[in-house]
Scaffold this motif. Structure first.
Motif, PDB file in Angstrom:
ATOM      1  N   PHE A 118      -4.457   2.322   3.210  1.00 30.56           N
ATOM      2  CA  PHE A 118      -5.480   1.875   2.256  1.00 30.56           C
ATOM      3  C   PHE A 118      -6.314   3.061   1.763  1.00 30.56           C
ATOM      4  O   PHE A 118      -6.597   3.178   0.564  1.00 30.56           O
ATOM      5  N   LEU A 119      -6.704   3.944   2.674  1.00 28.28           N
ATOM      6  CA  LEU A 119      -7.502   5.097   2.269  1.00 28.28           C
ATOM      7  C   LEU A 119      -6.686   6.048   1.395  1.00 28.28           C
ATOM      8  O   LEU A 119      -7.206   6.619   0.426  1.00 28.28           O
ATOM      9  N   LEU A 120      -5.409   6.215   1.723  1.00 32.49           N
ATOM     10  CA  LEU A 120      -4.552   7.073   0.907  1.00 32.49           C
ATOM     11  C   LEU A 120      -4.398   6.493  -0.493  1.00 32.49           C
ATOM     12  O   LEU A 120      -4.479   7.221  -1.496  1.00 32.49           O
ATOM     13  N   LEU A 179       0.824  -1.210   0.000  1.00 36.04           N
ATOM     14  CA  LEU A 179       0.000   0.000   0.000  1.00 36.04           C
ATOM     15  C   LEU A 179       0.861   1.265   0.000  1.00 36.04           C
ATOM     16  O   LEU A 179       0.465   2.293  -0.572  1.00 36.04           O
ATOM     17  N   ARG A 180       2.011   1.171   0.615  1.00 30.84           N
ATOM     18  CA  ARG A 180       2.919   2.332   0.650  1.00 30.84           C
ATOM     19  C   ARG A 180       3.738   2.480  -0.628  1.00 30.84           C
ATOM     20  O   ARG A 180       4.506   3.427  -0.765  1.00 30.84           O
ATOM     21  N   GLY A 181       3.590   1.543  -1.542  1.00 27.54           N
ATOM     22  CA  GLY A 181       4.257   1.663  -2.831  1.00 27.54           C
ATOM     23  C   GLY A 181       5.623   1.027  -2.917  1.00 27.54           C
ATOM     24  O   GLY A 181       6.345   1.235  -3.897  1.00 27.54           O
ATOM     25  N   ALA A 222     -12.841  -3.628   0.812  1.00 27.60           N
ATOM     26  CA  ALA A 222     -12.596  -2.947   2.088  1.00 27.60           C
ATOM     27  C   ALA A 222     -13.248  -3.715   3.239  1.00 27.60           C
ATOM     28  O   ALA A 222     -12.644  -3.902   4.307  1.00 27.60           O
ATOM     29  N   LYS A 223     -14.473  -4.181   3.029  1.00 30.07           N
ATOM     30  CA  LYS A 223     -15.162  -4.960   4.064  1.00 30.07           C
ATOM     31  C   LYS A 223     -14.426  -6.281   4.318  1.00 30.07           C
ATOM     32  O   LYS A 223     -14.271  -6.703   5.469  1.00 30.07           O
ATOM     33  N   TRP A 224     -13.998  -6.908   3.231  1.00 28.67           N
ATOM     34  CA  TRP A 224     -13.250  -8.164   3.375  1.00 28.67           C
ATOM     35  C   TRP A 224     -11.946  -7.920   4.130  1.00 28.67           C
ATOM     36  O   TRP A 224     -11.568  -8.697   5.017  1.00 28.67           O
ATOM     37  N   LEU A 225     -11.253  -6.834   3.794  1.00 23.43           N
ATOM     38  CA  LEU A 225      -9.958  -6.545   4.407  1.00 23.43           C
ATOM     39  C   LEU A 225     -10.103  -6.258   5.899  1.00 23.43           C
ATOM     40  O   LEU A 225      -9.280  -6.712   6.701  1.00 23.43           O
ATOM     41  N   VAL A 226     -11.133  -5.528   6.271  1.00 24.62           N
ATOM     42  CA  VAL A 226     -11.353  -5.246   7.695  1.00 24.62           C
ATOM     43  C   VAL A 226     -11.558  -6.552   8.464  1.00 24.62           C
ATOM     44  O   VAL A 226     -10.982  -6.748   9.538  1.00 24.62           O
ATOM     45  N   ALA A 227     -12.372  -7.448   7.913  1.00 24.34           N
ATOM     46  CA  ALA A 227     -12.597  -8.739   8.572  1.00 24.34           C
ATOM     47  C   ALA A 227     -11.294  -9.534   8.662  1.00 24.34           C
ATOM     48  O   ALA A 227     -11.013 -10.182   9.678  1.00 24.34           O
ATOM     49  N   PHE A 228     -10.490  -9.478   7.608  1.00 26.50           N
ATOM     50  CA  PHE A 228      -9.205 -10.184   7.607  1.00 26.50           C
ATOM     51  C   PHE A 228      -8.278  -9.610   8.677  1.00 26.50           C
ATOM     52  O   PHE A 228      -7.634 -10.365   9.421  1.00 26.50           O
ATOM     53  N   LEU A 229      -8.185  -8.302   8.752  1.00 25.79           N
ATOM     54  CA  LEU A 229      -7.279  -7.658   9.706  1.00 25.79           C
ATOM     55  C   LEU A 229      -7.671  -7.931  11.146  1.00 25.79           C
ATOM     56  O   LEU A 229      -6.812  -8.005  12.035  1.00 25.79           O
ATOM     57  N   GLN A 230      -8.964  -8.076  11.379  1.00 26.96           N
ATOM     58  CA  GLN A 230      -9.430  -8.344  12.743  1.00 26.96           C
ATOM     59  C   GLN A 230      -8.998  -9.720  13.231  1.00 26.96           C
ATOM     60  O   GLN A 230      -8.874  -9.952  14.433  1.00 26.96           O
ATOM     61  N   LEU A 231      -8.732 -10.626  12.290  1.00 31.28           N
ATOM     62  CA  LEU A 231      -8.305 -11.978  12.656  1.00 31.28           C
ATOM     63  C   LEU A 231      -6.801 -12.178  12.511  1.00 31.28           C
ATOM     64  O   LEU A 231      -6.246 -13.114  13.084  1.00 31.28           O
TER      65      LEU A 231
END
Length: 313
Positions: free
Chosen positions: A260-262, A156-158, A236-245
């Motif tokens: 991610f937002l940037l 994400l940071r390139g 984004a929804k999938w990624l949030v669920a992934f990060l929580q686990l």
């Protein structure tokens, strides 16, 4: 076909424009540890002429009776996956990308020594245009092992890229197939993360995929912006669920959210027209992360678009 092959190179074929340079690169560095599969997605230009020319390079060719990739890229990828052998590693190579000289040999040299607790072998990426000219992206990710969250944060940071062809994945990690989003947008990212959720990613910097960004590439086509924006919300929804686990000792949820937002600002500015619907998608992405700035995020994109238009004008 080599029965002792460890790597299945899967080429989902539809466009003939750049297939020959890819097959030339694979032929020059042929290795007994590799089986090459060419799957024709009922292309208007059948691949038979290439199969004949590269008969000693292509180990298996199937022309499907119906086109699936037009409706579902991930469905086509899964269909290809179902027709390969028992190779330990799977490597999807798009029909318009190409490898830099020596890269295939270096990957083969490494593959035998990859630790068992590594799920993906990732390598450097460059961007080229339709004419094969370098577009200036440089992969700066240091070689080494990364957990999935740390790796994705750096992407994400390139520091590097995830594309369909930028990594080899253990067959066992792909047992559920590809994560599905509209137009396959974000599916390569999500599948990479899912495959490495319990194991590490090994990045090497001495092999390079040249990712072709041409007018034929889905990434450069903006007519389907709404589908891509909807897919970004789903991802984004999938990624949030992934990060929580997920468990990362080096990167926090807030760091990934900010990155991610940037990164998403660039997508909405470059790919999407200025419409209320686009702003709704942007809001939904930010809101998914629980960002207190969700209402500000679309306004920021409008401002960037306005500044960009002034500079171009």
């Amino acid at each position: 076909m080599s029965t002792g092959a460890k790597i299945a190179i899967v080429i989902p074929y539809y466009k003939p424009d750049y297939l020959e340079p890819l097959l030339d690169a694979l032929q020059r560095e042929a290795d007994a540890r590799i089986n090459i599969y060419l799957f024709d997605d009922c292309s208007p230009t059948p691949a038979l002429a290439y199969v004949r020319k590269y008969q000693y390079t292509i180990h298996k060719h199937i022309r499907f009776d119906s086109n699936l990739g037009g409706a579902s890229l991930t469905g086509q990828w899964d269909r290809c996956l179902a027709h390969i052998g028992e190779e330990e590693w799977v490597w999807f190579l798009p029909d318009d990308d190409v490898l830099k000289a020596g890269s295939l040999t270096k990957i083969c040299d490494v593959i035998d020594s990859v630790p068992q607790d590594v799920a993906l072998l990732h390598f450097a990426t460059e961007i080229i245009n339709g004419d094969g000219c370098d577009q200036g992206f440089r992969d700066t990710l240091p070689a080494g092992r990364y957990d999935a969250v740390n790796f994705y944060y750096r992407v994400l940071r390139g520091e590097s890229m995830i594309t369909l062809g930028s990594q080899l994945c253990r067959r066992s990690a792909l047992h559920d197939g590809f994560v599905k989003f509209p137009r396959g947008w974000g599916s390569d990212h999500a599948t990479t993360l899912k495959s490495a959720s319990q194991q590490d990613i090994l990045h090497i910097d001495n092999a390079t995929l040249q990712f072709r960004m041409s007018e034929l590439n889905i990434s450069s086509q903006n007519g389907d912006w709404a589908q891509k924006a909807a897919a970004r919300v789903q991802f984004a929804k999938w990624l949030v669920a992934f990060l929580q686990l997920a468990d990362s000792k080096t990167v926090t949820f807030s760091q990934v959210r900010a990155a991610f937002l940037l990164k998403g600002e660039s997508f909405f500015v470059r790919t999407c027209p200025l419409r209320w619907r686009m702003l709704g998608y942007a809001y939904a992405v930010a809101k998914t992360f629980g960002s207190g700035l969700a209402a500000v995020y679309p306004l920021k994109i409008v401002l960037i678009k306005a500044i960009t238009a002034v500079k171009v004008g």
